[in-house]
Enzyme design. Sequence first.
Site, short mmCIF file in Angstrom:
data_model
loop_
_atom_site.label_atom_id
_atom_site.label_comp_id
_atom_site.label_asym_id
_atom_site.label_seq_id
_atom_site.Cartn_x
_atom_site.Cartn_y
_atom_site.Cartn_z
N HIS A 13 30.95 -17.39 33.46
CA HIS A 13 31.72 -18.43 33.43
C HIS A 13 33.61 -17.96 33.33
CE1 HIS A 13 32.87 -22.91 31.74
NE2 HIS A 13 34.21 -22.25 32.19
N HIS A 15 37.72 -18.73 35.15
CA HIS A 15 38.61 -19.47 35.71
C HIS A 15 39.55 -18.48 36.52
CE1 HIS A 15 37.69 -23.44 34.10
NE2 HIS A 15 37.28 -22.67 33.09
N LYS A 99 28.82 -27.47 38.83
CA LYS A 99 29.45 -27.68 37.51
C LYS A 99 29.76 -29.22 37.42
CE LYS A 99 31.91 -26.62 33.73
NZ LYS A 99 32.97 -25.88 33.46
N HIS A 136 30.15 -28.98 31.27
CA HIS A 136 31.09 -29.14 30.33
C HIS A 136 30.80 -30.14 29.34
CE1 HIS A 136 35.23 -28.73 28.75
NE2 HIS A 136 34.88 -29.65 28.06
N HIS A 174 30.16 -22.90 27.54
CA HIS A 174 30.99 -22.66 26.24
C HIS A 174 30.55 -23.46 25.04
CE1 HIS A 174 32.90 -26.03 28.06
NE2 HIS A 174 33.60 -25.21 29.01
N ASP A 248 35.12 -17.99 29.91
CA ASP A 248 36.10 -19.26 30.25
C ASP A 248 37.37 -18.52 29.98
OD1 ASP A 248 36.41 -21.64 30.66
OD2 ASP A 248 36.36 -22.51 28.37
O1 DOR Z 1 40.23 -24.52 27.79
C1 DOR Z 1 39.92 -24.86 28.91
N1 DOR Z 1 40.45 -24.45 30.03
N2 DOR Z 1 38.73 -25.68 29.01
C2 DOR Z 1 38.31 -25.97 30.14
O2 DOR Z 1 37.42 -26.47 30.39
C3 DOR Z 1 39.17 -25.63 31.46
C4 DOR Z 1 39.84 -24.51 31.06
C5 DOR Z 1 41.22 -24.37 32.13
O3 DOR Z 1 40.76 -24.75 33.50
O4 DOR Z 1 42.28 -24.23 32.18
ZN ZN Z 2 35.87 -23.30 31.70
#
Ligand code: DOR
Ligand code: ZN
Length: 349
Positions: A13, A15, A99, A136, A174, A248
């Site tokens: 997971h 980004h 997702k 989520h 998460h 995450d």
């Molecule tokens: O803290 C977070 N940031 N939780 C999420 O679900 C998305 C993520 C983000 O894309 O910045």
């Molecule tokens: Zn995330």
Amino acid sequence: MDVLTMPRPDDLHIHLRDGDVLQAVLPATARVFGRATVMPNLRPPVVTTADAVAYRDRILAAVPAGVDFMPLMTLYLTDKTDPDDLKQGIGAGVVQAVKLYPAGATTNSDHGVRSLDGLDPVLEVLAARGIPLLVHGEVTDPEVDVFDREAVFIERHAVPMLERHPTLRMVFEHATTAEAVGFVRSHPEDRVAATLTPQHLLMDRNALFEGGLRPHRYCLPVLKRRQHREALLAAATSGDPRFFLGTDSAPHARHAKETACGCAGCYTAPHALALYAQAFDAVDALDRLPDFASRFGARFYGLPENAGQVRLVRDPVPVPDPTVLPDGHTIVPLLAGETLDWRVEIDPR
Ligand code: DOR
Ligand code: ZN
């Protein structure tokens, strides 16, 4: 134990964003992790197979030369997701997971799902093919306290969804509560799993206010009270294959975090494995880290173990410096300024 060698891990997971941020953050992940499940919450989001192919190409172009890294692509589920396009993306080996963001739950989730009831045709495609739905798991109901949103989502949505689709596979992303741990454990091993982040294993909600407001520790789902952290750490170190690594890591520029209304997300890509080692070591469970980091996630996704190895060496190292973007903005890693007990070495092939 002062040296721990393990197969190259997977981050199930992450980004990675796009453009300059992608270029700046990807090398840290690709250096250590063989694969990563890439979240689709770009602006605009990755909603079709064609979007995923194009994004995958941009990610692969950002992998440093000589580094072996495979992004696992996901689609962002919307009320309009086309089951035929999804079938095609899965069939072509492009789409590894889908997702589900409830609309408004978090960063870039405004295109997310407003009516969970309308999803049945898409969920049937996933269930028939064994492709996991990544969730989520927070309700967006403003009446529900922010610390209760995960537990309420499980009761109101996750349990009924699994009952309606008896062969649907789910990763509860998460996980942050004891309720989520119980939810995962109440299903068969190959059916429901959860990713666990380093911040939720290392910190409880007191850390958000330690000596003042700490924006770089703020993410969603938000850190919970201590008993929940203990339940997560117990699950992570229990040897139960339903709990595996997903950082995450969510990069936001410093000015977007240190402001009157700051973004949610902890940036952990540069030191992720060392953070997990810190958490496991604190409960004398380092020997459980290789399965959690390198085997259980791959197994749930039906992937082979990565080739190659990484090594953790007990050696005090500072948390890496902020990542600098071409425009001069920086991304501050979690626990900046502190010292970690573990250095990560990559075994040459
Ligand atoms: O803290 C977070 N940031 N939780 C999420 O679900 C998305 C993520 C983000 O894309 O910045
Ligand atoms: Zn995330």
